[in-house]
Design a protein around this motif. Structure first.
Motif: not given
Length: 116
Positions: A19-38
């Motif tokens: 569960g922690m790995l899934a949460y951190f993975g999702w959080s990292l995915f969202r940050k990477v997508m935001a960085a790609a947009r920027e």
């Protein structure tokens, strides 16, 4: 403790880890997508700036030695005349300000801020 309690404990720990790995993975995915947009927005701005950089380039230096002396003399006289006009305007402004200060009534106001 019975043996199955260890299985339950380890199952809960492994599920918590997943569960922690899934949460951190999702959080990292969202940050990477935001960085790609920027990064995309930054690339667009960089493209616009590179297009407009041609407007900011300086013109080449041309030595006055090869210019027409009469044209240079006229430019110099015009610059001197412009400075003279600006100097006279500043002088007139100072005189105007001085006349206002000289003709002001010093007894109209007191130093305590009250009108007399």
């Amino acid at each position: 403790m019975p043996w199955w309690s260890w299985v339950v404990i380890w199952a809960v720990l492994v599920l918590g880890l997943l569960g922690m790995l899934a949460y951190f993975g999702w959080s990292l995915f969202r940050k990477v997508m935001a960085a790609a947009r920027e990064a995309g927005a930054l690339m667009e701005k960089a493209a616009i700036l590179s297009e407009r950089s041609g407007d900011m380039r300086y013109t080449e230096f041309h030595s006055a030695v090869f210019e027409d002396p009469d044209a240079l003399r006229a430019e110099r006289e015009q610059a001197i005349a412009d400075r003279r006009v600006a100097r006279q305007a500043r002088r007139d402004q100072r005189v105007r300000r001085g006349k206002i200060l000289v003709t002001a009534d010093p007894f109209r106001y007191s130093y305590l801020g009250k009108r007399t």
